[in-house]
Design a protein around this motif. Structure first.
Motif, PDB file in Angstrom:
ATOM      1  N   ALA A 104       0.862  -1.378  -0.194  1.00 47.58           N
ATOM      2  CA  ALA A 104      -0.022  -0.021  -0.054  1.00 47.58           C
ATOM      3  C   ALA A 104       0.918   1.157  -0.143  1.00 47.58           C
ATOM      4  O   ALA A 104       2.083   1.180   0.378  1.00 47.58           O
ATOM      5  CB  ALA A 104      -0.827  -0.002   1.053  1.00 47.58           C
ATOM      6  N   GLY A 105       0.153   2.317  -0.441  1.00 42.54           N
ATOM      7  CA  GLY A 105       0.810   3.577  -0.651  1.00 42.54           C
ATOM      8  C   GLY A 105       0.399   4.430   0.555  1.00 42.54           C
ATOM      9  O   GLY A 105      -0.431   3.778   1.789  1.00 42.54           O
ATOM     10  N   VAL A 106       0.779   5.692   0.629  1.00 37.43           N
ATOM     11  CA  VAL A 106       0.343   6.708   1.842  1.00 37.43           C
ATOM     12  C   VAL A 106      -0.092   7.826   1.036  1.00 37.43           C
ATOM     13  O   VAL A 106       0.498   8.445   0.226  1.00 37.43           O
ATOM     14  CB  VAL A 106       1.458   6.704   2.769  1.00 37.43           C
ATOM     15  N   VAL A 107      -1.227   8.417   1.673  1.00 34.94           N
ATOM     16  CA  VAL A 107      -1.936   9.761   1.085  1.00 34.94           C
ATOM     17  C   VAL A 107      -1.842  10.640   2.099  1.00 34.94           C
ATOM     18  O   VAL A 107      -2.313  10.321   3.398  1.00 34.94           O
ATOM     19  CB  VAL A 107      -3.216   9.720   0.469  1.00 34.94           C
ATOM     20  N   ILE A 108      -1.198  11.790   2.070  1.00 28.29           N
ATOM     21  CA  ILE A 108      -0.941  12.793   3.151  1.00 28.29           C
ATOM     22  C   ILE A 108      -1.786  14.094   2.802  1.00 28.29           C
ATOM     23  O   ILE A 108      -1.392  14.621   1.827  1.00 28.29           O
ATOM     24  CB  ILE A 108       0.488  12.907   3.603  1.00 28.29           C
ATOM     25  N   THR A 109      -2.573  14.607   3.535  1.00 27.63           N
ATOM     26  CA  THR A 109      -3.079  15.746   3.169  1.00 27.63           C
ATOM     27  C   THR A 109      -2.757  16.742   4.246  1.00 27.63           C
ATOM     28  O   THR A 109      -2.658  16.709   5.372  1.00 27.63           O
ATOM     29  CB  THR A 109      -4.652  15.885   3.444  1.00 27.63           C
TER      30      THR A 109
END
Length: 282
Positions: free
Chosen positions: A23-28
């Motif tokens: 899995a990747g990571v999504v950062i806001t």
């Protein structure tokens, strides 16, 4: 023999199907800028940026531009969604020169002993300082190894730092593991020499810089999730048109005096293209 081959094929198929997807990571992030050469524009208010990392690739989506970095292919794309066009750069730009080596100092992070919770995850505070070609900077960042995707993000950071080792883009020092959930950086511009400027123009520019307040960038992660991202997330849309790079850039990524394209790029205040730095936009 045929039976053994069939059994082996079935075993490999089962292993592939049962293996967990990477899995990747999504950062806001929310970013506030003030001071510097564009203090009036920076004071307009916070902006939002999304940083995605997976399998040696990073994508940063800002208000006006999107940046995609493929570390394995040593390629960076800067997209203009409004005009549906993009530039393509190659990196690193070349081996480090004596000038670059003397202009960039290592960032040695030290723990402050403080911890806090940001976006629902515990993080440990570090401070660092250094000097780049643009001037002197200080940075305080709170890194979390508990946040989703922290290991994937840290692996990408290490890959990028190894990729630019020994080049003009290299920054010394070690970055703490984890995702920087909060960052506060200050950059005071020093004597900056811009290629192509006359002595008189350089003097005028230095005078203008001297009268400007330091650039201050505050970055706060508001959300971080682990997510399997599709391959086309890190591809340039097919309906985008490629634009030629101005001749002075030479088709290569002009080295920025900062860490490269990562969410924790120290110093965030000195960040050029990639980042993120999130603070990438380090």
């Amino acid at each position: 023999m045929k039976k053994f081959t069939a059994l082996l094929g079935s075993a490999l198929t089962f292993a592939l199907l049962s293996a967990p997807a990477i899995a990747g990571v999504v950062i806001t992030q929310q970013i506030n800028k003030s001071g510097g050469l564009t203090s009036a524009a920076n004071a307009a208010g916070p902006t939002e940026q999304t940083v995605m990392v997976q399998d040696g690739k990073q994508k940063m989506v800002g208000e006006k531009t999107t940046t995609i970095i493929d570390a394995d292919k040593s390629t960076m794309y800067v997209l203009n969604p409004a005009a549906k066009n993009y530039f393509q750069f190659n990196f690193p730009a070349g081996k480090a020169t004596t000038l670059a080596a003397s202009a960039n100092s290592a960032v040695n992070f030290k723990k402050t002993g403080k911890t806090r919770t940001v976006a629902g995850y515990k993080c440990t505070e570090y401070t660092g300082a250094g000097h780049v070609m643009r001037g002197d900077y200080t940075v305080t960042e709170c890194f979390s190894t508990d946040a989703p995707g922290a290991a994937e993000f840290a692996a990408y950071e290490k890959l990028m730092r190894e990729k630019v080792k020994g080049t003009n883009m290299e920054m010394g020092g070690a970055i703490p593991d984890g995702i920087p959930l909060e960052s506060d950086s200050t950059m005071k511009m020093g004597n900056v020499s811009i290629p192509g400027m006359t002595a008189e123009q350089t003097a005028q520019f230095q005078k203008m810089v001297a009268n400007r307040p330091p650039t201050v960038i505050k970055t706060l992660v508001t959300k971080v999730v682990e997510q399997k991202l599709s391959a086309d997330t890190f591809e340039v849309p097919k309906d985008y048109t490629k634009k030629e790079i101005p001749s002075m850039a030479g088709g290569s990524l002009t080295p920025a005096p900062a860490a490269q394209g990562s969410a924790s790029a120290p110093p965030p205040a000195a960040q050029g293209a990639a980042s993120a730095s999130p603070s990438a936009a380090h």
